[in-house]
Motif scaffolding. Structure first.
Motif, short mmCIF file in Angstrom:
data_model
loop_
_atom_site.label_atom_id
_atom_site.label_comp_id
_atom_site.label_asym_id
_atom_site.label_seq_id
_atom_site.Cartn_x
_atom_site.Cartn_y
_atom_site.Cartn_z
N MET A 21 -39.03 -18.14 -92.70
CA MET A 21 -40.26 -17.42 -92.90
C MET A 21 -41.41 -18.44 -92.97
O MET A 21 -41.31 -19.44 -93.66
CB MET A 21 -40.18 -16.61 -94.19
N ILE A 22 -42.49 -18.14 -92.26
CA ILE A 22 -43.67 -19.01 -92.27
C ILE A 22 -44.79 -18.29 -93.00
O ILE A 22 -45.11 -17.14 -92.67
CB ILE A 22 -44.10 -19.38 -90.84
N LEU A 23 -45.36 -18.97 -94.00
CA LEU A 23 -46.42 -18.39 -94.82
C LEU A 23 -47.57 -19.37 -94.98
O LEU A 23 -47.36 -20.60 -94.94
CB LEU A 23 -45.88 -18.06 -96.21
N PRO A 24 -48.78 -18.87 -95.23
CA PRO A 24 -49.88 -19.76 -95.59
C PRO A 24 -49.55 -20.44 -96.92
O PRO A 24 -48.96 -19.81 -97.80
CB PRO A 24 -51.09 -18.83 -95.74
N ILE A 25 -49.93 -21.70 -97.05
CA ILE A 25 -49.68 -22.44 -98.30
C ILE A 25 -50.95 -23.19 -98.70
O ILE A 25 -51.86 -23.38 -97.89
CB ILE A 25 -48.49 -23.42 -98.18
N HIS A 26 -50.99 -23.64 -99.94
CA HIS A 26 -52.09 -24.46 -100.45
C HIS A 26 -51.91 -25.87 -99.92
O HIS A 26 -50.77 -26.35 -99.77
CB HIS A 26 -52.04 -24.45 -101.99
N TYR A 27 -53.02 -26.55 -99.64
CA TYR A 27 -52.93 -27.88 -99.04
C TYR A 27 -52.06 -28.85 -99.86
O TYR A 27 -51.34 -29.67 -99.28
CB TYR A 27 -54.32 -28.48 -98.80
N GLN A 28 -52.07 -28.74 -101.17
CA GLN A 28 -51.28 -29.68 -101.98
C GLN A 28 -49.78 -29.47 -101.80
O GLN A 28 -49.01 -30.40 -102.01
CB GLN A 28 -51.67 -29.57 -103.45
N GLU A 29 -49.38 -28.27 -101.39
CA GLU A 29 -47.96 -28.01 -101.15
C GLU A 29 -47.43 -28.79 -99.95
O GLU A 29 -46.23 -29.02 -99.85
CB GLU A 29 -47.72 -26.51 -100.94
N THR A 30 -48.32 -29.21 -99.06
CA THR A 30 -47.88 -29.97 -97.87
C THR A 30 -47.46 -31.39 -98.24
O THR A 30 -46.68 -32.01 -97.52
CB THR A 30 -49.01 -30.07 -96.82
N TYR A 31 -47.96 -31.90 -99.35
CA TYR A 31 -47.80 -33.32 -99.66
C TYR A 31 -46.35 -33.77 -99.80
O TYR A 31 -45.98 -34.84 -99.33
CB TYR A 31 -48.56 -33.69 -100.93
N VAL A 32 -45.52 -32.97 -100.46
CA VAL A 32 -44.13 -33.40 -100.69
C VAL A 32 -43.39 -33.53 -99.36
O VAL A 32 -42.59 -34.46 -99.18
CB VAL A 32 -43.41 -32.45 -101.68
N ILE A 33 -43.67 -32.64 -98.41
CA ILE A 33 -43.02 -32.72 -97.09
C ILE A 33 -43.64 -33.85 -96.28
O ILE A 33 -42.92 -34.64 -95.65
CB ILE A 33 -43.13 -31.38 -96.34
N PHE A 48 -49.68 -24.10 -93.22
CA PHE A 48 -48.57 -23.16 -93.15
C PHE A 48 -47.27 -23.86 -93.54
O PHE A 48 -47.08 -25.04 -93.22
CB PHE A 48 -48.43 -22.58 -91.74
N GLY A 49 -46.41 -23.12 -94.20
CA GLY A 49 -45.13 -23.67 -94.62
C GLY A 49 -43.97 -22.83 -94.12
O GLY A 49 -44.07 -21.60 -94.07
N PHE A 50 -42.90 -23.50 -93.74
CA PHE A 50 -41.67 -22.83 -93.34
C PHE A 50 -40.74 -22.84 -94.54
O PHE A 50 -40.42 -23.90 -95.08
CB PHE A 50 -41.01 -23.56 -92.16
N PHE A 51 -40.29 -21.66 -94.94
CA PHE A 51 -39.43 -21.53 -96.11
C PHE A 51 -38.03 -21.11 -95.69
O PHE A 51 -37.85 -20.23 -94.85
CB PHE A 51 -40.00 -20.49 -97.09
#
Length: 146
Positions: A1-13, A40-43
């Motif tokens: 599932m792909i969802l919009p995410i907050h920019y800070q959530e991208t950092y760990v990846i 966007f994040g893939f979950f």
């Protein structure tokens, strides 16, 4: 599932895949916090395993007025080669079509060039080095024509 995410959530990846061994601060990209930027994040099983960001960042290399730059596309190593990158890229392309973007461009790492070529992106110019990151190529794809 792909969802919009907050920019800070991208950092760990981004850190795990693109900035391995470097401080988390190196995962912040200019424009991350702009309202025109989308992340966007893939979950998988409710766990974030891949990210992609699209920036309203025109390049003088292109004449099109409506441009989007993709940055920070990354999928955790153990989930690579499963089509997740393709899904993230397609999601970003569909987002760009909705925004009536004419061209998508980015700086592709040398090892990712074939992946993008398979998705109909073209190289513009010669390879160049981004210090402490490696060799890159500018790549692009016409999304919509007006």
């Amino acid at each position: 599932m792909i969802l919009p995410i907050h920019y800070q959530e991208t950092y760990v990846i981004r850190q795990e895949v693109l900035r391995k061994g470097k401080p988390i601060e190196t995962c912040y990209f200019t424009g991350d916090t702009e309202k025109s930027t989308a992340h966007f994040g893939f979950f998988h099983e409710e766990k974030l395993i891949g990210v992609i960001s699209v920036f309203n960042s025109p390049s003088t290399l292109f004449q099109e007025k409506s441009q989007i730059q993709i940055r920070g596309m990354a999928v955790l190593d153990k989930f690579q080669q499963n089509g997740i990158g393709n899904q993230l890229l397609l999601h970003a392309e569909n987002y760009c079509k909705q925004q009536k973007v004419e061209i998508i461009w980015f700086n592709a790492r040398e090892k990712a060039v074939q992946f993008y070529k398979k998705n109909a992106y073209k190289i513009l110019g010669d390879a160049f080095e981004i210090p402490e990151v490696g060799m890159h190529f500018v790549m692009y794809k016409q999304v919509m024509e007006y």
